[in-house]
Scaffold this motif. Structure first.
Motif, PDB file in Angstrom:
ATOM      1  N   LEU A 117     -22.752 -22.581 -46.791  1.00 35.03           N
ATOM      2  CA  LEU A 117     -23.769 -23.027 -47.742  1.00 35.03           C
ATOM      3  C   LEU A 117     -23.098 -23.394 -49.054  1.00 35.03           C
ATOM      4  CD1 LEU A 117     -26.378 -20.265 -47.033  1.00 35.03           C
ATOM      5  CD2 LEU A 117     -26.340 -22.583 -46.171  1.00 35.03           C
ATOM      6  N   VAL A 206     -30.245 -11.110 -48.193  1.00 41.41           N
ATOM      7  CA  VAL A 206     -29.203 -12.128 -48.207  1.00 41.41           C
ATOM      8  C   VAL A 206     -28.140 -11.836 -47.154  1.00 41.41           C
ATOM      9  CG1 VAL A 206     -29.494 -12.805 -50.587  1.00 41.41           C
ATOM     10  CG2 VAL A 206     -27.961 -10.933 -50.035  1.00 41.41           C
ATOM     11  N   ARG A 208     -26.992 -12.104 -43.574  1.00 40.22           N
ATOM     12  CA  ARG A 208     -27.340 -13.017 -42.500  1.00 40.22           C
ATOM     13  C   ARG A 208     -27.543 -12.220 -41.217  1.00 40.22           C
ATOM     14  NH1 ARG A 208     -23.558 -17.222 -43.315  1.00 40.22           N
ATOM     15  NH2 ARG A 208     -25.086 -18.327 -44.530  1.00 40.22           N
ATOM     16  N   ARG A 210     -27.108 -11.016 -37.633  1.00 39.86           N
ATOM     17  CA  ARG A 210     -25.863 -10.889 -36.892  1.00 39.86           C
ATOM     18  C   ARG A 210     -25.681 -11.990 -35.844  1.00 39.86           C
ATOM     19  NH1 ARG A 210     -22.021  -7.072 -35.070  1.00 39.86           N
ATOM     20  NH2 ARG A 210     -22.160  -5.661 -36.800  1.00 39.86           N
ATOM     21  N   TRP A 213     -24.133 -15.175 -37.142  1.00 39.16           N
ATOM     22  CA  TRP A 213     -22.811 -15.164 -37.767  1.00 39.16           C
ATOM     23  C   TRP A 213     -21.919 -16.259 -37.208  1.00 39.16           C
ATOM     24  CZ3 TRP A 213     -20.832  -9.461 -38.595  1.00 39.16           C
ATOM     25  CH2 TRP A 213     -21.685  -8.840 -39.521  1.00 39.16           C
TER      26      TRP A 213
ATOM     27  N   ARG B  59     -30.384  -8.584 -57.914  1.00 43.88           N
ATOM     28  CA  ARG B  59     -30.590  -7.978 -56.611  1.00 43.88           C
ATOM     29  C   ARG B  59     -29.656  -8.609 -55.573  1.00 43.88           C
ATOM     30  NH1 ARG B  59     -33.216  -8.784 -51.951  1.00 43.88           N
ATOM     31  NH2 ARG B  59     -33.858 -10.873 -52.488  1.00 43.88           N
ATOM     32  N   VAL B  60     -29.573  -9.937 -55.634  1.00 46.00           N
ATOM     33  CA  VAL B  60     -28.701 -10.636 -54.696  1.00 46.00           C
ATOM     34  C   VAL B  60     -27.256 -10.220 -54.925  1.00 46.00           C
ATOM     35  CG1 VAL B  60     -27.800 -12.899 -54.114  1.00 46.00           C
ATOM     36  CG2 VAL B  60     -30.243 -12.591 -54.398  1.00 46.00           C
ATOM     37  N   GLU B  63     -26.599  -6.911 -53.406  1.00 47.24           N
ATOM     38  CA  GLU B  63     -26.486  -6.960 -51.945  1.00 47.24           C
ATOM     39  C   GLU B  63     -25.148  -7.532 -51.515  1.00 47.24           C
ATOM     40  OE1 GLU B  63     -30.761  -8.191 -50.613  1.00 47.24           O
ATOM     41  OE2 GLU B  63     -29.544  -7.757 -48.876  1.00 47.24           O
ATOM     42  N   TYR B  64     -24.742  -8.582 -52.213  1.00 48.53           N
ATOM     43  CA  TYR B  64     -23.425  -9.159 -51.911  1.00 48.53           C
ATOM     44  C   TYR B  64     -22.334  -8.111 -52.096  1.00 48.53           C
ATOM     45  CZ  TYR B  64     -25.163 -14.012 -52.130  1.00 48.53           C
ATOM     46  OH  TYR B  64     -25.800 -15.196 -51.925  1.00 48.53           O
ATOM     47  N   PHE B  67     -22.412  -5.221 -49.603  1.00 45.87           N
ATOM     48  CA  PHE B  67     -21.989  -5.644 -48.264  1.00 45.87           C
ATOM     49  C   PHE B  67     -20.481  -5.828 -48.217  1.00 45.87           C
ATOM     50  CE2 PHE B  67     -22.231  -7.388 -44.123  1.00 45.87           C
ATOM     51  CZ  PHE B  67     -21.215  -8.304 -44.078  1.00 45.87           C
ATOM     52  N   SER B  88     -21.290 -13.741 -43.029  1.00 41.00           N
ATOM     53  CA  SER B  88     -22.434 -12.843 -42.873  1.00 41.00           C
ATOM     54  C   SER B  88     -23.312 -12.775 -44.116  1.00 41.00           C
ATOM     55  CB  SER B  88     -21.969 -11.456 -42.480  1.00 41.00           C
ATOM     56  OG  SER B  88     -20.606 -11.301 -42.658  1.00 41.00           O
ATOM     57  N   LEU B  89     -23.039 -13.584 -45.087  1.00 39.17           N
ATOM     58  CA  LEU B  89     -23.877 -13.575 -46.278  1.00 39.17           C
ATOM     59  C   LEU B  89     -24.486 -14.958 -46.496  1.00 39.17           C
ATOM     60  CD1 LEU B  89     -21.687 -11.502 -48.715  1.00 39.17           C
ATOM     61  CD2 LEU B  89     -23.807 -10.803 -47.659  1.00 39.17           C
ATOM     62  N   ILE B  90     -25.754 -14.947 -46.843  1.00 39.29           N
ATOM     63  CA  ILE B  90     -26.412 -16.211 -47.138  1.00 39.29           C
ATOM     64  C   ILE B  90     -26.220 -16.490 -48.609  1.00 39.29           C
ATOM     65  CG2 ILE B  90     -28.597 -17.443 -47.117  1.00 39.29           C
ATOM     66  CD1 ILE B  90     -29.494 -15.509 -44.931  1.00 39.29           C
ATOM     67  N   PHE B 162     -20.589  -3.757 -38.549  1.00 37.33           N
ATOM     68  CA  PHE B 162     -20.627  -3.359 -39.888  1.00 37.33           C
ATOM     69  C   PHE B 162     -21.546  -2.212 -39.935  1.00 37.33           C
ATOM     70  CE2 PHE B 162     -23.198  -3.930 -43.453  1.00 37.33           C
ATOM     71  CZ  PHE B 162     -24.356  -4.407 -43.033  1.00 37.33           C
ATOM     72  N   PRO B 194     -26.490  -1.203 -36.684  1.00 35.44           N
ATOM     73  CA  PRO B 194     -26.065  -2.588 -36.876  1.00 35.44           C
ATOM     74  C   PRO B 194     -26.955  -3.543 -36.080  1.00 35.44           C
ATOM     75  CG  PRO B 194     -24.234  -1.156 -36.306  1.00 35.44           C
ATOM     76  CD  PRO B 194     -25.472  -0.332 -36.238  1.00 35.44           C
ATOM     77  N   HIS B 197     -31.199  -6.015 -39.141  1.00 34.76           N
ATOM     78  CA  HIS B 197     -31.121  -6.264 -40.581  1.00 34.76           C
ATOM     79  C   HIS B 197     -32.469  -6.169 -41.257  1.00 34.76           C
ATOM     80  CE1 HIS B 197     -26.945  -7.666 -40.940  1.00 34.76           C
ATOM     81  NE2 HIS B 197     -27.097  -7.613 -39.653  1.00 34.76           N
ATOM     82  N   GLU B 198     -33.468  -6.470 -40.488  1.00 30.47           N
ATOM     83  CA  GLU B 198     -34.785  -6.475 -41.117  1.00 30.47           C
ATOM     84  C   GLU B 198     -35.141  -5.093 -41.633  1.00 30.47           C
ATOM     85  OE1 GLU B 198     -36.056  -9.144 -41.814  1.00 30.47           O
ATOM     86  OE2 GLU B 198     -34.685 -10.282 -40.575  1.00 30.47           O
ATOM     87  N   ARG B 201     -33.405  -2.986 -45.343  1.00 33.78           N
ATOM     88  CA  ARG B 201     -33.910  -2.747 -46.690  1.00 33.78           C
ATOM     89  C   ARG B 201     -34.804  -1.517 -46.723  1.00 33.78           C
ATOM     90  NH1 ARG B 201     -33.038  -5.326 -50.637  1.00 33.78           N
ATOM     91  NH2 ARG B 201     -34.946  -4.650 -51.614  1.00 33.78           N
TER      92      ARG B 201
END
Lengths: 258, 557
Positions: A117, A206, A208, A210, A213, B59-60, B63-64, B67, B88-90, B162, B194, B197-198, B201
Motif C-alpha cells: 500500500l 490495522v 492484516r 493472516r 499475508w 491508535r494506528v 497497533e503498528y 505488532f 501483515s500490516l495495513i 505471531f 493466531p 484477528h477480529e 481487539r
C-alpha cells in the motif's frame, strides 16, 4: 462525503510526482533493424534539455549501439518529458489516498512480484529508499533490481498523479455547479484506493488478516539462464505477433479513412 | 506485596521456561511502555499525532508499534526486516517504514539480533560495553503472556507466526505475578489465538481492563496475571519512587551494603522488597547497555531454563547471594583496573573479557583452550591458585585437593618466571568460577550451601584434572622432542664419520699415487742415464747430439 479532520485536505497543489524527489519515470523501448534496446530510469524534469542529447550520446557510446539509436533515444525521452510537462501547472487532488501498488518485474535473472500500500498524498515518500530496503531485506544481489523497482513504483505513482489531475478538474467543475457530480468523482476516486475511514477510523484493525499475508508478501525467483532465454524468446514472439496484428489493423483501417 | 513463598514457587517451576521470558532493550529506550505513547514517540513520528491524516493516528501507531515489537520478540535472535513486517500490516509502506526505523533506532527491535554493517553507532556503543554479573540493568524480566503459553506448541515450532499481542497490560513484574492464574486474561489468551484477528481487539481491551482493575486494587494479590514488558522507570502505581527516595536508597546501599532490613529502615517509605526491586532497576550508566548482545546470545544458545538468569524478586536471599558475589568482584575489579564510571555505582558491575562471556556455557572448553594457549606451567599454576582460592573459602575442601595441589606445586617453580601471565590467567579462571556460581545461585536457601560446595568442588577438581592432563601431555611431548633430537644428532655424527672415512681413503689413494709417480720419475731418470751411457759407449758424434736443439733455437728466433 465523510467528514474529515479539518486539516486532512491540504488543498490543491500544482502537479508533480507525489514523492520527495520530483523525478519522472522514463521507459525506453526502441527497435531499429532488429536490434532492440529497452531501459527504464528516472529523470529530473528540471534538468536542461541539452542533458537529454548528452545522455543519449553517452548511452549509445557506452552500450556500443548503432548511432541511429541516438536520435531515437533522445526523442523518446523528450516525448515523455513533454507529456509530463503538459500536466505541470495544473492542479491535482491531494486528498489522502492509499492505493495498492503491484510489482511484477523481471530484471536479468530475478523475477519479483509484490504488492503493498502506498500513500499517494504523501509528498515525502521515497520509492528509491523503499526499493533499497526491499533488496537488502531479501538479499537481492543484482544491482539493477533496486532501480527497476523504484522506476516501476514511480510509473504507477505517475499514472495515479495524472488521474488526480483530471479528478481535481472535475471536482472544481462540481463546485462551480451541480452538486451531484461530486459523488461521481468520489466513486471514481475510490477506484482501487482503500476506504480509509473504515480501516483507520473507529474500530477496524490495522493488522492484516493472516490469510491475506501472502498477497502482500514479495516473491522473488531466480531464473536460470536457460529459463531467461526461453522467456526472452517468448516475449519477442508475442511482441512480433502483436506488431503484425497492428499492421494488419492499419491496413484494414486505411481504406475506411480514405 | 507478594509473599516470598509464592515467588519461590515461581522460581521452582522454572522448568517451564515459557512462563517467564525477558527481553533486552537499551537503557536509553526505557521510556517504552506498552500501554502508553511516550513523548519521544510523539516527537519522532509527529505525523501520527498531529491529526493531519486519516490513516495515521495514535491508535494506528500503537497497533503498528506493538505488532512490530511482538513480531521481533517471537525470535529475538533473528533480525526482523521491514519487508517481513509490512506484509501483515495495513497502511502506507512509507509510514510503516518510518515506524520500523524508529523502533530499530531505539533498539526496541533488533537489539539482540546480529548487527548489520551499517549500524555504526550501535557498534560503537557495544565496544564500550561492560558485562554485568547477575542482573544486568538493561535486561528486564517480562512474564510471558498467557496467550504465549496457550500457543506454546506453535511458538516452539519456530516459524509460527505471531503471538497475539499481550501488549495490553501493564508492567508490574515485581508485583504479585503468578503463572497460569487469572481467569480473565486466560480467556483472552484463548481469544488471542493466531489467525483470529477480529477478536484481537477484544482480547486487547480485556487485558488492559484487567490490568487496570489490578492497579486499582492496589495489587491485592488476587492472582490476576499481567503479562507485560517491564519498563526501566517502571511505574509501580502507588509505589512510585521519588528522586529523594532513590537517593536515600543509594545512600543506604553505600552505608549498609546488602543488609536490606537496614536499608529499608533508612529509606523508611518503602519496604525491603521495594528497595531491592528499585535497586535492580536503576540505570547504572549507559555503558552497561551494549553488553546485552552477548547476554542474548548466551541465552539463546542455552535452552536450559537453569541458564536463563531470571531475576528473582521476592527472595532477599537470592539478591544477597548476588550481592556477595559482586563484592568479590569488586576486589577483582582493582586488579583488572576497571574504571568505575558511574558515581552512584553500587557494586553491581564488572568488566569481563569477551572470551569469558563465550565460555559460560562450556567451562571445560574454556579451560582447555586456556591450557593450550598458556602452556603447562601456567595451567598448573592456575589450577593451583584456583584450588588454593577455593580452599581459602572453605578449608574443608583442602583434603580433597591434596593430590591436585601436590601435582601443581611440582611445577610451581617455573611459574615464577611467567608470573604476570599466570596471575591473569588465575583471575580468568576465577572469573569463570564466579560466572558459574552466579549461574547456579538458584534460591533454595537451605540447600544452597551444600550445592555450591559440591559444585565448587567439582569445578576445582575438573580444573585440576585439566591442568594435570595438560602437564602430562606437555611432558610427553617434551620427551618425544628430546628423543627426536638425539636421533638427529646421532645421524649427523654418523654422517660426519662416514665423511672422515671417505677422506682418509682419498688420502691413502693420493699417497699411493704420489709414490707411484716418484717411482716412475726415478725409473725415467734411470732410463735416461742408461741411454746416455749407451750413447757415450756407442760413440755418437757430438754435433748430432745437438742438432735438434739448434734447429729449435733457430725456429724460435
Amino acid at each position: 462525503m465523510k467528514s474529515l479532520p479539518p486539516s486532512a485536505s491540504k488543498g490543491p497543489v500544482k502537479f508533480r510526482m507525489p514523492t520527495a524527489e520530483n523525478l519522472v519515470p522514463i521507459r525506453l523501448d526502441i527497435e531499429i533493424d532488429g536490434q532492440r534496446f529497452r531501459d527504464a530510469f528516472s529523470w529530473n524534469p528540471d534538468d536542461p534539455d541539452s542533458e537529454v542529447a548528452n545522455f543519449a550520446k553517452r548511452t549509445v557510446k557506452d552500450l556500443k549501439l548503432p548511432p541511429s539509436f541516438m536520435t531515437q533515444i533522445a526523442q523518446s525521452i523528450q516525448t515523455q518529458l513533454a507529456e509530463f510537462r503538459s500536466f505541470e501547472g495544473q492542479e491535482m487532488q491531494t486528498k489522502e489516498k492509499i492505493v495498492p501498488l503491484k510489482l511484477d518485474l523481471r530484471v536479468n535473472n530475478t523475477v519479483i512480484r509484490d504488492q503493498f500500500l502506498w500513500d499517494v498524498s504523501n509528498f515525502e515518500s521515497d520509492p528509491e529508499e523503499f526499493a533499497r530496503t526491499l533488496c537488502t531485506d531479501l538479499d537481492i544481489i543484482d544491482p539493477e533490481v533496486g532501480p527497476a523497482i523504484a522506476v516501476a513504483i514511480r510509473e504507477q505513482l505517475y499514472e495515479i498523479a495524472t488521474q488526480s489531475v483530471s479528478s481535481a478538474r472535475e471536482s472544481r467543475l462540481a463546485k462551480k455547479g451541480r452538486r451531484g457530480a461530486e459523488s461521481i468523482t468520489n466513486s471514481k476516486m475510490a477506484n482501487g484506493a482503500l476506504d480509509l475511514m473504515k480501516i483507520f477510523g473507529g474500530k477496524g484493525s490495522v493488522l492484516r488478516k493472516r490469510k491475506e499475508w501472502y498477497l502482500y508478501e514479495p516473491i522473488v525467483d531466480l531464473l536460470s539462464n536457460e529459463e531467461v532465454e526461453a522467456l526472452d524468446a517468448r516475449e519477442e514472439r508475442t511482441a512480433r505477433l502483436k506488431k503484425k496484428l497492428d499492421d494488419q489493423e492499419d491496413s484494414f483501417q486505411t481504406p475506411y479513412s480514405r | 506485596m507478594a509473599p516470598a513463598p509464592e515467588d519461590d514457587d515461581v522460581e521452582l517451576s522454572s522448568s517451564k521456561p515459557l512462563d517467564r521470558e525477558f527481553y533486552t532493550i537499551p537503557i536509553s529506550s526505557s521510556w517504552f511502555q506498552w500501554d502508553e505513547i511516550h513523548e519521544t514517540e510523539r516527537k519522532s513520528l509527529p505525523e501520527f499525532f498531529d491529526g493531519s491524516s486519516v490513516s495515521r493516528n495514535p491508535r494506528v501507531y500503537k497497533e503498528y508499534r506493538d505488532f512490530i515489537i511482538n513480531k521481533y520478540r517471537e525470535e529475538p535472535s533473528r533480525r526482523l526486516t521491514f519487508t517481513e513486517v509490512r506484509k501483515s500490516l495495513i497502511g502506507d509502506v512509507g509510514a510503516l517504514y518510518r515506524v520500523f526505523l524508529f523502533l530499530d533506532r531505539w533498539g526496541l527491535i533488533n537489539f539482540g539480533a546480529p548487527v548489520v554493517a551499517r549500524d555504526d553507532e550501535r557498534a560503537v556503543v557495544t565496544a564500550a560495553s561492560v558485562v554485568e554479573e547477575g542482573l544486568p540493568v538493561g535486561v528486564r524480566v517480562v512474564p510471558a503472556s498467557t496467550a504465549a503459553v496457550g500457543a506454546q506448541g506453535s511458538a516452539a515450532g519456530g516459524d509460527s507466526g505471531f503471538r497475539l499481542p499481550p501488549l495490553t497490560s501493564y508492567a508490574d513484574v515485581f508485583g504479585d505475578w503468578m503463572p497460569g492464574r487469572g481467569p480473565v486474561c486466560g480467556v483472552c489468551g484463548k481469544h488471542c489465538e493466531p489467525g483470529e484477528h477480529e477478536t484481537t481487539r477484544d482480547g486487547f481491551f480485556k487485558c488492559q481492563k484487567c490490568s487496570f482493575e489490578k492497579g486499582d486494587e492496589g495489587k491485592s494479590g488476587d492472582g490476576s496475571k499481567t503479562n507485560d514488558h517491564m519498563n526501566g522507570n517502571c511505574d509501580f502505581g502507588t509505589r512510585t519512587w521519588t528522586d529523594a527516595e532513590t537517593l536515600l536508597l543509594l545512600e543506604a546501599v553505600m552505608k549498609h551494603g546488602d543488609d536490606w532490613d537496614l536499608i529499608a529502615q533508612h529509606v523508611r517509605t518503602k519496604n525491603k522488597v521495594d528497595c531491592i526491586a528499585r535497586l535492580i532497576q536503576l540505570p547504572f550508566g549507559e555503558h552497561i547497555l551494549g553488553t546485552i548482545g552477548g547476554k542474548c546470545e548466551i541465552r539463546n544458545s542455552n535452552s536450559q531454563p537453569a541458564d536463563i538468569r531470571t531475576i528473582h524478586h521476592g527472595t532477599t536471599e537470592n539478591l544477597q547471594e548476588i550481592m556477595s558475589t559482586d563484592d568479590k568482584h569488586d576486589i577483582q575489579n582493582d586488579v583488572e583496573k576497571v574504571v568505575e564510571e558511574s558515581s552512584a555505582a553500587p557494586p553491581l558491575k564488572k568488566r569481563c573479557r569477551p572470551s569469558i562471556i563465550d565460555a559460560t556455557d562450556s567451562l571445560m572448553q574454556q579451560v582447555a583452550l586456556l591450557a593450550t594457549a598458556a602452556g603447562p606451567d601456567i595451567a598448573a599454576a592456575a589450577a593451583d591458585a584456583a584450588v588454593s582460592a577455593l580452599c581459602k573459602e572453605n578449608p574443608d575442601i583442602m583434603n580433597g585437593f591434596a593430590a591436585d595441589q601436590h601435582e601443581a606445586t611440582d611445577k610451581f617453580a617455573s611459574y615464577t618466571t611467567q608470573n604476570e601471565l599466570g596471575s591473569e590467567l588465575t583471575n580468568q579462571v576465577q572469573d569463570v568460577e564466579r560466572n558459574k556460581e552466579a549461574d547456579i545461585s538458584e534460591p533454595v536457601p537451605e540447600k544452597f550451601a551444600a550445592t555450591a560446595f559440591r559444585i565448587r568442588a567439582a569445578v576445582a577438581t575438573s580444573l585440576g584434572a585439566t591442568a594435570a592432563r595438560a602437564k602430562l601431555l606437555a611432558d610427553q611431548e617434551e620427551r618425544e622432542i628430546e628423543l627426536l633430537m638425539a636421533s638427529i644428532i646421532d645421524m649427523q655424527l654418523k654422517k660426519i664419520q662416514h665423511k672422515m672415512k671417505h677422506f682418509e681413503e682419498l688420502e691413502s689413494i693420493m699417497e699411493k699415487e704420489y709414490a707411484d709417480i716418484q717411482q716412475q720419475k726415478e725409473s725415467i731418470l734411470e732410463e735416461w742415464i742408461t741411454v746416455l751411457q749407451q750413447s757415450v759407449g756407442a760413440g755418437v758424434q757430438r754435433w748430432r747430439d745437438h742438432a735438434i736443439p739448434w734447429s729449435l733455437l733457430n725456429s724460435v728466433l
